[in-house]
Design a protein around this motif. Structure first.
Motif, PDB file in Angstrom:
ATOM      1  N   THR A  81      49.763 -89.084  39.011  1.00  0.00           N
ATOM      2  CA  THR A  81      48.757 -89.397  40.241  1.00  0.00           C
ATOM      3  C   THR A  81      49.491 -89.232  41.538  1.00  0.00           C
ATOM      4  O   THR A  81      49.293 -89.076  42.786  1.00  0.00           O
ATOM      5  CB  THR A  81      47.830 -90.307  39.934  1.00  0.00           C
ATOM      6  N   HIS A  82      50.531 -90.348  41.504  1.00  0.00           N
ATOM      7  CA  HIS A  82      51.412 -90.891  42.512  1.00  0.00           C
ATOM      8  C   HIS A  82      52.188 -89.609  43.203  1.00  0.00           C
ATOM      9  O   HIS A  82      52.267 -89.339  44.391  1.00  0.00           O
ATOM     10  CB  HIS A  82      52.476 -91.896  42.216  1.00  0.00           C
ATOM     11  N   GLU A  83      52.846 -88.938  42.387  1.00  0.00           N
ATOM     12  CA  GLU A  83      53.229 -87.596  42.772  1.00  0.00           C
ATOM     13  C   GLU A  83      52.414 -86.612  43.359  1.00  0.00           C
ATOM     14  O   GLU A  83      52.891 -85.900  44.421  1.00  0.00           O
ATOM     15  CB  GLU A  83      54.161 -86.995  41.444  1.00  0.00           C
ATOM     16  N   ILE A  84      51.334 -86.538  42.878  1.00  0.00           N
ATOM     17  CA  ILE A  84      50.319 -85.447  43.509  1.00  0.00           C
ATOM     18  C   ILE A  84      49.871 -86.034  44.849  1.00  0.00           C
ATOM     19  O   ILE A  84      49.980 -85.147  45.718  1.00  0.00           O
ATOM     20  CB  ILE A  84      49.214 -85.392  42.579  1.00  0.00           C
ATOM     21  N   ASP A  86      51.647 -87.954  46.825  1.00  0.00           N
ATOM     22  CA  ASP A  86      52.745 -88.070  47.867  1.00  0.00           C
ATOM     23  C   ASP A  86      52.965 -86.877  48.260  1.00  0.00           C
ATOM     24  O   ASP A  86      53.482 -86.653  49.375  1.00  0.00           O
ATOM     25  CB  ASP A  86      53.942 -88.674  46.972  1.00  0.00           C
ATOM     26  N   ASP A  87      52.516 -85.764  47.591  1.00  0.00           N
ATOM     27  CA  ASP A  87      52.913 -84.308  48.040  1.00  0.00           C
ATOM     28  C   ASP A  87      51.767 -84.006  49.262  1.00  0.00           C
ATOM     29  O   ASP A  87      52.253 -83.015  49.759  1.00  0.00           O
ATOM     30  CB  ASP A  87      52.918 -83.388  47.070  1.00  0.00           C
TER      31      ASP A  87
END
Length: 88
Positions: A81-84, A86-87
């Motif tokens: 979720t954090h990766e999504i 952050d993008d």
């Protein structure tokens, strides 16, 4: 029975001994139960010892494999979720 038969303790003397440590620190001198390493008072009796399947070692709650796997899955979801986010 003759007197020699009555006092014949050679079989008893030759039987394996328990060997569990007593409170005095010496090994137990009682004969071991047939097929076991301990006497009836130190765990050789029928029904003594851990239950079948060893329920005594059953892990439950926070440290069970199921709970650990669930926490790992949640951590992986949070990381994804954090990766999504952050993008964006």
């Amino acid at each position: 029975m003759t007197r020699s038969q009555k006092n014949d303790t050679t079989r008893l003397d030759a039987s394996p001994r328990c060997g569990a440590k007593t409170r005095s620190g010496k090994p137990c001198r009682a004969p071991a139960v047939a097929g076991k390493a301990r006497c009836r008072m130190h765990g050789g009796a029928v029904g003594s010892g851990a239950p079948k399947g060893n329920k005594n070692a059953l892990k439950h709650g926070y440290y069970s494999a199921e709970a650990k796997a669930m926490r790992k899955h949640i951590r992986d979801l949070i990381r994804a979720t954090h990766e999504i986010t952050d993008d964006m």
